[in-house]
Scaffold this motif. Structure first.
Motif, PDB file in Angstrom:
ATOM      1  N   HIS A  83       0.996  -1.307   0.002  1.00 58.71           N
ATOM      2  CA  HIS A  83      -0.078   0.189   0.060  1.00 58.71           C
ATOM      3  C   HIS A  83       0.760   1.322  -0.051  1.00 58.71           C
ATOM      4  CE1 HIS A  83      -2.859   3.149   1.552  1.00 58.71           C
ATOM      5  NE2 HIS A  83      -3.771   2.191   1.177  1.00 58.71           N
ATOM      6  N   ASP A  84       0.473   2.270  -0.523  1.00 58.85           N
ATOM      7  CA  ASP A  84       1.443   3.589  -0.643  1.00 58.85           C
ATOM      8  C   ASP A  84       1.580   4.033   0.736  1.00 58.85           C
ATOM      9  OD1 ASP A  84       0.955   3.823  -3.207  1.00 58.85           O
ATOM     10  OD2 ASP A  84      -0.358   5.317  -3.347  1.00 58.85           O
ATOM     11  N   VAL A  85       0.747   3.944   2.005  1.00 65.16           N
ATOM     12  CA  VAL A  85       1.397   4.335   3.148  1.00 65.16           C
ATOM     13  C   VAL A  85       2.458   3.496   3.757  1.00 65.16           C
ATOM     14  CG1 VAL A  85      -0.283   2.908   4.539  1.00 65.16           C
ATOM     15  CG2 VAL A  85       0.827   4.967   5.405  1.00 65.16           C
ATOM     16  N   GLN A  86       2.515   1.850   3.151  1.00 65.82           N
ATOM     17  CA  GLN A  86       3.645   1.311   3.649  1.00 65.82           C
ATOM     18  C   GLN A  86       4.854   1.467   2.982  1.00 65.82           C
ATOM     19  OE1 GLN A  86       1.233  -2.472   2.252  1.00 65.82           O
ATOM     20  NE2 GLN A  86       1.181  -3.058   4.433  1.00 65.82           N
ATOM     21  N   PHE A 302       6.127  24.349  12.819  1.00 67.80           N
ATOM     22  CA  PHE A 302       4.876  24.114  12.130  1.00 67.80           C
ATOM     23  C   PHE A 302       5.337  23.902  10.717  1.00 67.80           C
ATOM     24  CE2 PHE A 302       1.042  24.911   9.349  1.00 67.80           C
ATOM     25  CZ  PHE A 302       0.113  24.682   9.934  1.00 67.80           C
ATOM     26  N   HIS A 303       4.485  22.838   9.944  1.00 71.68           N
ATOM     27  CA  HIS A 303       5.048  22.245   8.775  1.00 71.68           C
ATOM     28  C   HIS A 303       3.804  22.042   8.021  1.00 71.68           C
ATOM     29  CE1 HIS A 303       9.249  21.233   8.739  1.00 71.68           C
ATOM     30  NE2 HIS A 303       8.858  21.275  10.070  1.00 71.68           N
ATOM     31  N   TRP A 304       3.400  22.681   6.874  1.00 69.67           N
ATOM     32  CA  TRP A 304       2.324  22.364   5.892  1.00 69.67           C
ATOM     33  C   TRP A 304       3.168  21.054   5.274  1.00 69.67           C
ATOM     34  CZ3 TRP A 304      -2.238  24.123   6.618  1.00 69.67           C
ATOM     35  CH2 TRP A 304      -2.455  25.526   7.089  1.00 69.67           C
ATOM     36  N   MET A 305       2.024  20.139   5.108  1.00 66.49           N
ATOM     37  CA  MET A 305       2.335  18.671   4.771  1.00 66.49           C
ATOM     38  C   MET A 305       2.639  18.701   3.172  1.00 66.49           C
ATOM     39  SD  MET A 305       3.425  17.643   7.418  1.00 66.49           S
ATOM     40  CE  MET A 305       4.026  16.080   7.017  1.00 66.49           C
ATOM     41  N   VAL A 306       3.487  17.781   2.444  1.00 66.74           N
ATOM     42  CA  VAL A 306       3.488  17.692   1.160  1.00 66.74           C
ATOM     43  C   VAL A 306       2.221  17.089   0.715  1.00 66.74           C
ATOM     44  CG1 VAL A 306       6.077  17.364   1.173  1.00 66.74           C
ATOM     45  CG2 VAL A 306       4.494  15.366   1.365  1.00 66.74           C
ATOM     46  N   TRP A 307       1.932  17.222  -0.317  1.00 69.17           N
ATOM     47  CA  TRP A 307       0.380  16.494  -0.917  1.00 69.17           C
ATOM     48  C   TRP A 307       0.586  15.882  -2.071  1.00 69.17           C
ATOM     49  CZ3 TRP A 307      -2.890  18.829  -4.723  1.00 69.17           C
ATOM     50  CH2 TRP A 307      -2.363  19.692  -5.519  1.00 69.17           C
ATOM     51  N   PHE A 333       3.765  14.436  -6.832  1.00 73.20           N
ATOM     52  CA  PHE A 333       3.718  15.544  -6.237  1.00 73.20           C
ATOM     53  C   PHE A 333       3.893  16.758  -7.083  1.00 73.20           C
ATOM     54  CE2 PHE A 333       5.492  11.958  -3.750  1.00 73.20           C
ATOM     55  CZ  PHE A 333       4.741  12.044  -2.702  1.00 73.20           C
ATOM     56  N   PRO A 334       3.207  17.854  -6.712  1.00 72.83           N
ATOM     57  CA  PRO A 334       3.413  19.080  -7.508  1.00 72.83           C
ATOM     58  C   PRO A 334       4.889  19.738  -7.174  1.00 72.83           C
ATOM     59  CG  PRO A 334       1.483  19.190  -6.324  1.00 72.83           C
ATOM     60  CD  PRO A 334       2.101  18.076  -5.832  1.00 72.83           C
ATOM     61  N   CYS A 397       2.458  11.490  10.750  1.00 76.62           N
ATOM     62  CA  CYS A 397       2.188  12.633   9.775  1.00 76.62           C
ATOM     63  C   CYS A 397       2.523  12.354   8.393  1.00 76.62           C
ATOM     64  CB  CYS A 397       2.031  13.871  10.396  1.00 76.62           C
ATOM     65  SG  CYS A 397       1.307  15.101   9.730  1.00 76.62           S
ATOM     66  N   LYS A 398       3.967  12.418   8.598  1.00 73.70           N
ATOM     67  CA  LYS A 398       4.566  12.234   7.068  1.00 73.70           C
ATOM     68  C   LYS A 398       4.234  11.208   6.222  1.00 73.70           C
ATOM     69  CE  LYS A 398       8.828  12.401   9.047  1.00 73.70           C
ATOM     70  NZ  LYS A 398      10.452  12.652   9.308  1.00 73.70           N
ATOM     71  N   MET A 399       4.139  10.127   6.881  1.00 68.25           N
ATOM     72  CA  MET A 399       3.751   8.989   6.027  1.00 68.25           C
ATOM     73  C   MET A 399       2.314   9.290   5.357  1.00 68.25           C
ATOM     74  SD  MET A 399       4.335   5.797   8.468  1.00 68.25           S
ATOM     75  CE  MET A 399       5.943   5.634   9.854  1.00 68.25           C
ATOM     76  N   ILE A 400       1.371   9.668   6.324  1.00 64.81           N
ATOM     77  CA  ILE A 400       0.206   9.800   5.884  1.00 64.81           C
ATOM     78  C   ILE A 400       0.053  10.668   4.675  1.00 64.81           C
ATOM     79  CG2 ILE A 400      -2.295  10.383   6.557  1.00 64.81           C
ATOM     80  CD1 ILE A 400      -1.567   9.381   9.306  1.00 64.81           C
ATOM     81  N   ALA A 401       0.729  11.832   4.946  1.00 73.64           N
ATOM     82  CA  ALA A 401       0.689  13.047   3.844  1.00 73.64           C
ATOM     83  C   ALA A 401       1.191  12.564   2.558  1.00 73.64           C
ATOM     84  CB  ALA A 401       1.325  14.083   4.521  1.00 73.64           C
ATOM     85  N   MET A 402       2.435  11.971   2.672  1.00 74.71           N
ATOM     86  CA  MET A 402       2.971  11.285   1.354  1.00 74.71           C
ATOM     87  C   MET A 402       2.078  10.485   0.669  1.00 74.71           C
ATOM     88  SD  MET A 402       6.884  11.156   2.523  1.00 74.71           S
ATOM     89  CE  MET A 402       7.333  10.344   0.831  1.00 74.71           C
TER      90      MET A 402
END
Length: 445
Positions: A83-86, A302-307, A333-334, A397-402
């Motif tokens: 899975h992508d999160v993995q 504070f970090h706005w996460m990658v999307w 990713f943009p 949070c980093k895993m989930i956002a990516m």
């Protein structure tokens, strides 16, 4: 880039338009005189290491495909890729550990894969989706961790469990009640204001979700999910981290419903916190305490996460999976002008069909940006607890956002795939039982 003449022209226009309006002039003065503290950040997506990291991730995924049948005792047609999160969990691992796993070391890789099977369920615990008015009202009524006002029902038993806090955890019908006293202490520590916007009437939200250990069944499940998960979450002394996770989050029902596991956020930021739109990286205490009761200030960045690239905002889901080669991976990713991954969130001027996700500080007018520094107060004796909670959430949070945010976990079940009730691969457990039985069986010859 605006020139000096451009600035002069802007100020002349502002002066003309605000003549006789001292409030707007004062707002500009306040804005110019209050530049936020912002410290440099490391890229959330290490582009310079992406090729090596992806190579290692692909080696581990190839091992998973090769050994799938023996590990799971399932037919090959039931195999599916990670899975992508993995994949993002592996991608964000300490690089030396990731290299070691891909060397390859089959025994270590197998343990890693067992833990990896639990990561999607663990990540799902940390994501929430926005509720409409009716759903929110229903959640308030149905929540098993909501404290019911008034006298307790005489037919229900209430059990008290001592904790390291001054307020014990109350257990009713096997579920931890939300601790209003601890929430109030958090409000006092935060001066009854959101720690980001400094506005009043914030919501007290948990860093480590309360629902994850509010019931005994959930606590047991969490303990199983966390076994060996520190490999994906932390660097440094993993043994110490393992002990912290056990002590702070899985040792008792409701053990983390404490002021050290809470912060005050506006309702909107609370919602975005659960969707992994932003993260708070703990940079440690700003001073050294001489007394356990002394209030210590923790520095947060504070970090706005990658999307991930999205479709239309009606479903707001990632439009593609993460690629296996570096070009395909980065294409999800943009990119900004310099080629680095650019976070969509937090940019109020970015042209995009998706709804705007940004926040400003009312007292200054400055938009909150990645790298901005905020603070949260805690008693010295609980600082380690709070740091661990922040570090845990930051890693997830980093895993989930990516992986694509909360929406990317819609297809994740409540139980890990391919593992038995003990959280192990059935094939691996069967082979060990067979090996032990051979040792215990006397030689007839």
């Amino acid at each position: 880039m605006a020139t000096q003449d451009d600035w002069h022209q802007l100020f002349k226009e502002f002066d003309k338009q605000t003549a006789g309006n001292p409030a707007k002039r004062h707002a500009l003065r306040r804005f110019l005189a209050s530049v936020p503290v912002n410290e440099g950040t490391s890229p959330l997506l290490p582009i310079h290491e992406a090729e090596e990291r992806l190579r290692c991730v692909n080696v581990i995924e190839a091992f998973w495909e090769t050994e799938f049948q023996d590990l799971t005792l399932l037919s090959p047609d039931q195999y599916h890729p990670l899975h992508d999160v993995q994949r993002t969990a592996l991608f964000n691992m300490d690089l030396s550990s990731l290299r070691f796993a891909a060397s390859p070391h089959p025994a270590y890789m197998t343990i890693l894969l067992e833990s990896l099977c639990k990561i999607p369920c663990l990540a799902k615990m940390f994501t929430t989706r926005g509720l409409n008015k009716d759903e929110r009202a229903m959640a308030e009524i149905a929540s098993p961790i909501r404290r019911t006002p008034g006298l307790p029902d005489p037919d229900q038993t209430v059990e008290t469990i001592a904790t390291t806090s001054s307020d014990p955890t109350k257990i009713k019908d096997g579920s931890a009640e939300r601790d209003k006293a601890q929430a109030e202490k958090r409000r006092v520590l935060d001066n009854y204001r959101c720690i980001i916007t400094k506005t009043q009437h914030p919501e007290v939200c948990h860093i480590f979700p309360l629902a994850a250990n509010a019931k005994e069944t959930e606590r047991e499940k969490l303990a199983k999910y966390l076994k060996n998960a520190e490999e994906f979450l932390f660097t440094g002394d993993l043994s110490s981290r393992r002990n912290q996770l056990r002590s702070f989050f899985t040792s008792r029902v409701g053990v983390s419903d404490q002021k050290w596991n809470m912060i005050s956020l506006t309702p909107t930021l609370h919602d975005w916190w659960g969707r992994a739109f932003f993260g708070l990286k703990c940079l440690g205490p700003t001073s050294v305490a001489s007394d356990p009761q002394q209030i210590i200030r923790l520095k947060l960045q504070f970090h706005w996460m990658v999307w991930r690239r999205r479709g239309d905002y009606s479903d707001n889901k990632p439009t593609c999976t993460l690629g296996r080669c570096v070009d395909e991976f980065l294409a999800a990713f943009p990119n900004d002008v310099g080629g680095d991954v650019a976070p969509y969130y937090g940019n109020p001027t970015r042209p995009d069909p998706l709804p705007l996700v940004a926040v400003a500080r009312p007292e200054t007018g400055w938009v909150v940006e990645t790298g901005d520094i905020f603070h949260v107060d805690m008693q010295s004796k609980y600082v380690e607890h709070m740091q661990c909670a922040f570090d845990f959430r930051w890693a997830l949070c980093k895993m989930i956002a990516m992986a694509g945010g909360a929406e990317a976990l819609d297809d994740v079940g409540d139980e890990p795939e391919f593992l038995n009730e003990h959280g192990r691969f059935p094939g691996l457990e069967a082979s060990r039982k067979f090996a032990f039985s051979c040792l215990e069986t006397p030689d007839k010859n």
